[in-house]
Write an enzyme that holds these catalytic residues in place. Structure first.
Site, PDB file in Angstrom:
ATOM      1  N   PHE A   1       0.806  -1.233   0.000  1.00 14.23           N
ATOM      2  CA  PHE A   1       0.000   0.000   0.000  1.00 14.23           C
ATOM      3  C   PHE A   1       0.837   1.281   0.000  1.00 14.23           C
ATOM      4  O   PHE A   1       0.309   2.383   0.135  1.00 14.23           O
ATOM      5  CB  PHE A   1      -1.001  -0.014   1.160  1.00 14.23           C
ATOM      6  CG  PHE A   1      -2.204  -0.914   0.932  1.00 14.23           C
ATOM      7  CD1 PHE A   1      -2.511  -1.413  -0.331  1.00 14.23           C
ATOM      8  CD2 PHE A   1      -3.038  -1.265   1.984  1.00 14.23           C
ATOM      9  CE1 PHE A   1      -3.607  -2.236  -0.545  1.00 14.23           C
ATOM     10  CE2 PHE A   1      -4.158  -2.083   1.784  1.00 14.23           C
ATOM     11  CZ  PHE A   1      -4.437  -2.570   0.525  1.00 14.23           C
ATOM     12  N   ARG A   2       2.165   1.172  -0.098  1.00 12.32           N
ATOM     13  CA  ARG A   2       3.050   2.298  -0.464  1.00 12.32           C
ATOM     14  C   ARG A   2       3.149   3.429   0.552  1.00 12.32           C
ATOM     15  O   ARG A   2       3.667   4.493   0.201  1.00 12.32           O
ATOM     16  CB  ARG A   2       2.625   2.910  -1.816  1.00 12.32           C
ATOM     17  CG  ARG A   2       2.386   1.936  -2.956  1.00 12.32           C
ATOM     18  CD  ARG A   2       3.624   1.184  -3.296  1.00 12.32           C
ATOM     19  NE  ARG A   2       3.472   0.403  -4.528  1.00 12.32           N
ATOM     20  CZ  ARG A   2       4.182  -0.700  -4.765  1.00 12.32           C
ATOM     21  NH1 ARG A   2       5.066  -1.145  -3.892  1.00 12.32           N
ATOM     22  NH2 ARG A   2       4.027  -1.348  -5.885  1.00 12.32           N
TER      23      ARG A   2
ATOM     24  N   ASP B   1      -0.950  -9.881  -4.287  1.00  9.32           N
ATOM     25  CA  ASP B   1       0.308  -9.131  -4.440  1.00  9.32           C
ATOM     26  C   ASP B   1       0.023  -7.752  -5.042  1.00  9.32           C
ATOM     27  O   ASP B   1       0.776  -7.261  -5.885  1.00  9.32           O
ATOM     28  CB  ASP B   1       1.318  -9.911  -5.298  1.00  9.32           C
ATOM     29  CG  ASP B   1       2.705  -9.286  -5.261  1.00  9.32           C
ATOM     30  OD1 ASP B   1       2.953  -8.406  -4.409  1.00  9.32           O
ATOM     31  OD2 ASP B   1       3.545  -9.672  -6.100  1.00  9.32           O
TER      32      ASP B   1
ATOM     33  N   ASN C   1       7.988  -3.135   2.051  1.00 10.02           N
ATOM     34  CA  ASN C   1       8.910  -2.455   1.117  1.00 10.02           C
ATOM     35  C   ASN C   1       8.408  -1.043   0.793  1.00 10.02           C
ATOM     36  O   ASN C   1       8.224  -0.665  -0.355  1.00 10.02           O
ATOM     37  CB  ASN C   1       9.108  -3.272  -0.168  1.00 10.02           C
ATOM     38  CG  ASN C   1       7.820  -3.590  -0.890  1.00 10.02           C
ATOM     39  OD1 ASN C   1       6.760  -3.659  -0.281  1.00 10.02           O
ATOM     40  ND2 ASN C   1       7.894  -3.780  -2.200  1.00 10.02           N
TER      41      ASN C   1
END
Ligand code: DOR
Length: 439
Positions: A64-65, A305, A95
């Site tokens: 989800f950044r 993903d 990440n």
């Protein structure tokens, strides 16, 4: 007369004790009764006649950044997309930028999610050579399902490439580890293939079968030595499925629905870098291997993903293009479509989308429709057919690789601990999502 907060009337319920037409009574966020509740009273009634009532669907691998790339996605938009697609809980990956690799960064993510989450959630902690010694503590942070290891470089900087570092990570802690299995040395050695080709059709050749299979064999051997359970994320090769079918005592595994859907080389010619992801979409032999893995129960769950990138980034020249595609909003319609197509039973789908993820990650109260469980419920209309379009996508990236595809079988209501947060495609109420509990 029994009184419930919410009553789902007359749906076909896929319960942990079989599938049958029944009413479901919800009280205080939990399933209070399943049966004939015709005489019962309720604050809210949802007519589920001709619909199927499933235990809330879980997407156990999403990106989800946040923090880092709010233009691609954030925790609010990602979870909004999730509930619009019938998902009641997500497990999110580390990440981010900065990476989610310390207690401070985990706490920061939980603070960010509070009051902005449309569904329940867990946040993986990222492994690195630097934090290996702390992971045993970090994986116990409430709301953390476990440690995520990238063995090969993908999006972001997280990487644990060599055996010595992997062994240190695996020795630190006891929870099941989530592993992105691609061999970094082989990826580096073969990158020239991608550069020389300059077209995404070379993606499965650069990141070939052996990149994935070698990493999977290595990490399973290391896990056996350490006595540490693993979960192999996004398995993409027939070889790994056959191998992992024999490793059930130590390793669970998942496949992404997009690898069950797209086939190389056709997908790269038709959709270009939109379907570029790591590990790559491969040819028909592998797709058949993945489906066989589902049929033969080698596969424990599916996961989208969900990895949104902007179309302008996808428009660069390959291999400068980012890998990943959105999927959290389409995973359930896509799997329902395969149920309607006769590829698997609805009960088997529920095993892959609800019970499986809950069992793998030890999610308390999730994954099963039974008395006492959290009232996380996905109500679906198996007869509804609709075409997926980019403009339906709530993700900030605003596109889907499924644009133009007609799917039969759609979620019509998403219920999180008794609160109806999506009904007939509309978001309802407030973001009441909380961290999931992991045993
Ligand atoms: O294609 C991918 N995209 N694979 C990953 O492992 C990471 C993901 C992302 O975060 O973009």
């Amino acid at each position: 007369m029994a009184t419930f907060d919410l009553l789902l009337r007359g749906g076909t319920c896929v319960t942990s004790r079989g599938t049958r037409v029944a009413d479901v009574g919800v009280r205080d966020g939990r399933v209070a009764e399943i049966g004939d509740l015709a005489q019962a009273d309720a604050g809210e009634v949802l007519d589920a006649t001709d619909l199927h009532v499933l235990p809330g669907c879980i997407d156990p691998q999403v990106h989800f950044r946040e923090p880092g790339f709010p233009e691609k996605e954030d925790l609010e938009s990602g979870m909004r997309a999730a509930v619009l697609g019938g998902v009641t809980a997500i497990l999110e990956m580390p990440n981010t930028q900065p990476t989610t690799t310390s207690r401070e960064r985990m706490e920061d993510k939980f603070r960010r999610a509070a009051g902005r989450a449309w569904c329940d959630y867990g946040f993986f902690v990222g492994a690195s050579p630097e934090n290996a010694h702390e992971l045993a503590e970090l994986e116990r942070i409430p709301g953390c399902p476990g440690v995520k290891i990238f063995m090969g470089s993908s999006t972001g900087s997280l990487l644990v490439a060599d055996d010595a570092d992997l062994a240190r990570v695996l020795a630190s802690g006891t929870r099941r580890c989530a592993v992105h299995a691609e061999d970094e040395d082989r990826l580096k050695a073969r990158r020239t293939i991608a550069e020389a080709a300059g077209h995404v059709r070379a993606h499965p050749e650069w990141r070939d079968v052996e990149c994935a299979f070698l990493a999977t064999r290595r990490v399973v051997a290391l896990a056996r030595a350490a006595g540490r359970p693993l979960h192999i994320l996004h398995v993409t090769t027939a070889e790994e499925i056959a191998f992992l079918a024999e490793q059930k005592d130590i390793a669970t595994c998942e496949v992404p629905p997009q690898h069950l859907t797209f086939v190389a080389p056709d997908c790269y010619e038709r959709l270009g870098t939109r379907v570029q992801m790591n590990p790559p979409i491969r040819d028909l032999r592998h797709q058949e291997g993945l489906w066989r893995g589902i049929t033969e129960r080698a596969v424990d769950c599916v996961a989208s993903d969900h990895a949104p990138h902007l179309l302008e980034e996808k428009a660069r020249v390959y291999p400068e293009t980012p890998s990943g595609m959105p999927g959290v909003q389409t995973i359930i319609p896509l799997m329902l479509h395969y149920v309607n197509a006769g590829q698997l039973s609805l009960e088997h789908m529920v095993e892959l989308t609800s019970a499986g993820p809950a069992r793998i990650w030890g999610m308390e109260g999730k994954g099963r429709l039974e008395v006492g469980a959290d009232a996380d419920i996905t109500v679906v209309d198996l007869a509804c057919a609709r075409t997926v379009t980019d403009d339906w996508i709530a993700s900030k990236c605003g596109w889907t690789p499924l644009d133009g595809m007609e799917l039969r079988g759609w979620p019509v209501a998403t219920i999180v601990r008794g609160s109806v947060v999506m009904r007939d495609g509309e978001l309802l109420g407030a973001p009441i999502g909380r961290p999931a509990r992991f045993v």
